[in-house]
Motif scaffolding. Structure first.
Motif, PDB file in Angstrom:
ATOM      1  N   LEU A 120       0.812  -1.211   0.000  1.00 51.49           N
ATOM      2  CA  LEU A 120       0.000   0.000   0.000  1.00 51.49           C
ATOM      3  C   LEU A 120       0.853   1.272   0.000  1.00 51.49           C
ATOM      4  N   ASP A 121       2.095   1.177   0.457  1.00 41.80           N
ATOM      5  CA  ASP A 121       2.940   2.367   0.542  1.00 41.80           C
ATOM      6  C   ASP A 121       3.592   2.730  -0.786  1.00 41.80           C
ATOM      7  N   THR A 122       3.521   1.867  -1.775  1.00 40.88           N
ATOM      8  CA  THR A 122       4.146   2.136  -3.070  1.00 40.88           C
ATOM      9  C   THR A 122       3.138   2.534  -4.133  1.00 40.88           C
ATOM     10  N   GLY A 123       1.868   2.446  -3.808  1.00 39.09           N
ATOM     11  CA  GLY A 123       0.831   2.778  -4.776  1.00 39.09           C
ATOM     12  C   GLY A 123       0.395   1.602  -5.636  1.00 39.09           C
ATOM     13  N   SER A 124       0.971   0.427  -5.398  1.00 45.53           N
ATOM     14  CA  SER A 124       0.559  -0.731  -6.196  1.00 45.53           C
ATOM     15  C   SER A 124      -0.817  -1.240  -5.774  1.00 45.53           C
ATOM     16  N   ALA A 125      -1.283  -0.815  -4.599  1.00 45.43           N
ATOM     17  CA  ALA A 125      -2.630  -1.155  -4.133  1.00 45.43           C
ATOM     18  C   ALA A 125      -3.138  -0.016  -3.255  1.00 45.43           C
ATOM     19  N   GLU A 126      -4.429  -0.024  -3.017  1.00 45.08           N
ATOM     20  CA  GLU A 126      -5.050   1.028  -2.220  1.00 45.08           C
ATOM     21  C   GLU A 126      -6.174   0.430  -1.395  1.00 45.08           C
ATOM     22  N   VAL A 127      -6.266   0.875  -0.157  1.00 41.60           N
ATOM     23  CA  VAL A 127      -7.372   0.502   0.722  1.00 41.60           C
ATOM     24  C   VAL A 127      -7.958   1.810   1.242  1.00 41.60           C
TER      25      VAL A 127
END
Length: 185
Positions: A120-127
């Motif tokens: 989540l900290d790299t922008g590859s996923a989002e919550v």
């Protein structure tokens, strides 16, 4: 010669010893001595107001939301939507808590390739979590979104979220932790 105006050596040593003792006691108290903590006067940010995060005992099928609000919440299978089709991964869950409801977004905006961990900290996923009644939005800043099912319809989430500065009302506590298992209906 005259009477000296300077204090005598014993008096000066006594004053110096008293200063050292007072300084030592203040330093000891300021660093947590005797269980006392003296907080510094200057703060870089205001203290967070709102509920203090407390460990929750949630059921294994519930999500744990701790921080801005503390809830054990369940996914409403009748009001959820999962779109799992590489390279896209978009899920929207209505999550039911005992006191209020939320919307939970799990997103891999580009590069979804099936089961695995998405940071989540790299922008590859989002919550994201939206407080259902007020519209306040929390967005992920750290953590892992894990897809465990081979069909991409189940997994776990361990995320730290912060309030979005440009949407919804201002909330007293700015952070939220979301942990637990998720599953598409």
């Amino acid at each position: 010669m005259g009477v000296s105006e300077q204090p005598g050596r014993p008096k000066l040593l006594a004053w110096l010893a008293g200063f050292v003792v007072v300084f030592g006691v203040v330093a000891w108290l300021a660093t947590g001595g005797a269980g006392t903590r003296v907080l510094p006067l200057a703060h870089n940010h205001p203290p967070a107001l709102g509920p203090t995060p407390t460990p929750l005992v949630c059921k294994s099928e519930q999500l744990q939301l701790v921080g801005s609000f503390n809830d054990c919440a369940s996914i409403d299978s009748t009001a959820s939507n999962c779109k799992v089709s590489p390279p896209a991964f978009n899920t929207l869950f209505k999550v039911l808590g005992p006191s209020q409801d939320y919307l939970l977004y799990l997103i891999v905006p580009d590069g979804y390739s099936g089961a695995g961990e998405y940071r989540l900290d790299t922008g590859s996923a989002e919550v994201d979590v939206r407080e259902y009644p007020t519209g306040a939005l929390w967005q992920s800043v750290a953590g892992i979104l894990t897809v465990t099912g081979s069909d991409g319809r189940s997994g776990t989430v361990s995320a730290t979220l912060e309030t979005s500065s440009n949407s919804g009302p201002v909330v007293p506590a700015a952070s939220l932790a979301v942990n637990g298992r998720w599953s598409c209906p």
